[in-house]
Every structure is written in C-alpha cells, then in structure tokens.
Design a protein around this motif. Structure first.
Motif, short mmCIF file in Angstrom:
data_model
loop_
_atom_site.label_atom_id
_atom_site.label_comp_id
_atom_site.label_asym_id
_atom_site.label_seq_id
_atom_site.Cartn_x
_atom_site.Cartn_y
_atom_site.Cartn_z
N UNK A 72 -5.91 -0.76 4.52
CA UNK A 72 -4.50 -1.02 4.23
C UNK A 72 -3.75 0.28 3.97
N UNK A 73 -4.32 1.15 3.15
CA UNK A 73 -3.65 2.40 2.79
C UNK A 73 -3.45 3.28 4.03
N UNK A 74 -4.52 3.48 4.81
CA UNK A 74 -4.42 4.32 6.00
C UNK A 74 -3.51 3.69 7.05
N UNK A 75 -3.69 2.39 7.29
CA UNK A 75 -2.88 1.72 8.31
C UNK A 75 -1.41 1.69 7.96
N UNK A 76 -1.10 1.36 6.71
CA UNK A 76 0.31 1.30 6.31
C UNK A 76 0.94 2.69 6.29
N UNK A 77 0.21 3.70 5.83
CA UNK A 77 0.77 5.06 5.79
C UNK A 77 1.04 5.57 7.20
N UNK A 78 0.06 5.38 8.11
CA UNK A 78 0.26 5.82 9.49
C UNK A 78 1.41 5.07 10.15
N UNK A 79 1.49 3.75 9.91
CA UNK A 79 2.56 2.95 10.51
C UNK A 79 3.92 3.38 10.00
N UNK A 80 4.03 3.66 8.70
CA UNK A 80 5.32 4.08 8.14
C UNK A 80 5.77 5.41 8.73
N UNK A 81 4.86 6.36 8.84
CA UNK A 81 5.22 7.67 9.40
C UNK A 81 5.59 7.55 10.88
N UNK A 82 4.87 6.71 11.62
CA UNK A 82 5.21 6.51 13.02
C UNK A 82 6.54 5.79 13.17
N UNK A 83 6.85 4.90 12.23
CA UNK A 83 8.15 4.24 12.25
C UNK A 83 9.29 5.23 12.05
N UNK A 84 9.11 6.18 11.12
CA UNK A 84 10.12 7.21 10.91
C UNK A 84 10.31 8.04 12.18
N UNK A 85 9.19 8.40 12.82
CA UNK A 85 9.28 9.19 14.05
C UNK A 85 9.95 8.39 15.17
#
Length: 304
Positions: free
Chosen positions: A187-200
C-alpha cells in the motif's frame, strides 16, 4: 558647498547557527500547516460527486458487478487447465475472492494517478494553482495536502472494499500477520508511486477541461491489461509483458499474493508470487515518479 560625511553602514550577518536553522524553521512550519491543508483537500474531494464516483466508489462498484456476473468458484489448477476431473484440483475460492486484489490495486491507481492528475490539471487550468503559488504557503504544505488526501481517501476505499467483500460476498480475509505486513508495504509503495505519477501526469493535459479526456483512457487501458478487469491468466503473454512495464500489474500481482491461497501462484508468470520483484518494480516507479514530477510540475499552464 559643504558635504555631509556619510557614516558607513554596518550589516551584521546572523550567527551561523541561526542562518542554518532558518530553512528548518520554514520546513517545520510547512509541516505544521499540513494537517489543515489535508483536511481542506479531503473536504474538497468529497464535495465533488464525479470524483468520488470515478475514483472512490468505482472499484467497489466493479467488485459488486463482477462478483454477481461471474458467480461461482475457481481453483488454481482448474484455471491453469491442469485440474483432474473428479479429483482434487486445489483450493477453491469464489470469483469475488479472486477479483478483490485487482480492485484494491485499481483503487491505488485511481486514488493516486487519476485523482491527482485531473485535480491538479484543473487547478492549474482555472488559475487556482497560480494564485496559490503567489501566496506565502509553502509548496511543501501544498504537496503534503495532496498526499494526505490520497492516503485518507485511499484507506477509506480499502476499508470499504474489504467490508463489502467480507460481508456481502463472504470473502475470507487473511489471518496471518505476515500477509497484512505485505499488504502494508504494498500500500505504501503503490500509493506513493501512484501519487507522484499523478503529479507528473497532470502536466500532460493542455487545459483543465481536457484533463479527464486525457487521463481516464490511460488509466482504463492499464486496468484492462494489468489483470484487474480481465483475469491475468487469460491475458496473452505479449499483453502481460507490456503490462509489466507499468506499476499497476505489479500492484495487482502483489495484492493477489496477499489475498489468494498459495497454490494460486502457479497462475503468475514464473509460477511464483515474486514479492521481491514487485517491491523493486514499485521502488523503481517511485523514483521515476519523483523525478518526473520534479521536472514537469509548474504552477502555471504550459500556454500561460
């Protein structure tokens, strides 16, 4: 003509300790203001009916639909085509149990990538982001607010999915602490990666009005090729190879390792859960997302 002598002006530099501490005071202030910003972002999120439906409730709706449409049981050996007729063919689970991991992974993608990409693009398009950039609010506070909103809404979505699965479809949830520990780092890795990719990804739409048209098809295609809507063992090898270049396939695979019986690992590529590979893939996407968001994020529209 007389001239008045000018006294020299002495500028006293702050002590080295104070100069070094100033940035830390700014960072601490930004972090201290973050809870208020998170609360503001969460309230704004739940006031947008379309956002709540297409990001928060969408995985729950599809879990209900797929569990009702594809009712019945499944075994790993039977799905792989190796079951022995009339004999033992492995652990039996319902289709609701099989689809739950994929919907949890899709929720991470929707809460992080789709939600933030559209939300930030709209804020940029209508000038809100420009106005925020001109206020004393630190960018750290702004991004902590966005990340906090994703975490809060994502945890709420996970809780709702698990409750619906358990009480509406009698899905047996894991009892081993090790599985929940795996779920936590996924959850932590998936959500963090998804949030950063969403910003990009928010920098791709040229306007706020086109954000949904740009972002939603990308997210939808990823869900179809990553074993969310279509069972991963029914996907051609070429499609699974393409999907492995994106984070959703790894998040779905990791979630299956948490919620499915051990013998279902034979349905994965290599016939193993590959949790180590999953962790490395998500860490890589976390780094990629951080670099891309740093390089592409702007307070203004590209045409402003």
């Amino acid at each position: 003509m007389s001239t008045t002598p000018t006294r020299p002006v002495t500028v006293t530099a702050p002590p080295d300790g104070e100069a070094a501490a100033a940035p830390w005071f700014g960072l601490l202030r930004a972090v201290r203001l973050a809870p208020a910003r998170i609360a503001f972002e969460v309230r704004g999120y739940f006031r947008q009916g379309d956002t709540v439906f297409f990001t928060f409730l969408f995985p729950v709706l599809f879990l209900v639909l797929f569990s009702a449409i594809f009712s019945g049981d499944i075994t790993a050996a039977g799905a792989a085509g190796t079951g022995v007729e009339g004999g033992e063919s492995g652990t039996v689970i319902t289709m609701a149990t099989y689809y739950l991991p994929g919907m949890l992974a899709a929720g991470l993608l929707l809460s992080g990538v789709q939600n933030l990409a559209i939300d930030i693009a709209i804020e940029k398009g209508d000038g809100r982001l420009k106005r925020l950039g001109g206020t004393p609010m630190s960018p750290v506070t702004y991004f902590l607010g966005k990340f906090g909103q994703v975490v809060v809404t994502g945890l709420g979505q996970v809780a709702l999915l698990l409750l619906v699965a358990r009480f509406a479809f009698d899905v047996a949830l894991p009892t081993e602490p090790s599985r929940w520990l795996t779920f936590a780092w996924l959850y932590v890795l998936g959500m963090s990666a998804s949030a950063l990719l969403g910003i990009a990804l928010s920098s791709v739409p040229r306007s706020g009005r086109s954000a949904s048209a740009v972002v939603i098809p990308i997210v939808l295609v990823l869900q179809f090729i990553s074993g969310v809507y279509v069972a991963n063992f029914d996907l051609p090898d070429s499609v699974q190879t393409i999907a492995s270049f994106f984070p959703l396939a790894w998040m779905a695979r990791g979630m299956r390792s948490v919620f499915l019986p051990e013998d279902f690992a034979i349905l994965e590529r290599g016939e193993v859960w590959g949790q180590g590979e999953t962790a490395l893939a998500l860490l890589a996407w976390l780094v990629v997302g951080a670099i891309l968001s740093r390089l592409t994020f702007r307070w203004l529209r590209r045409d402003a």
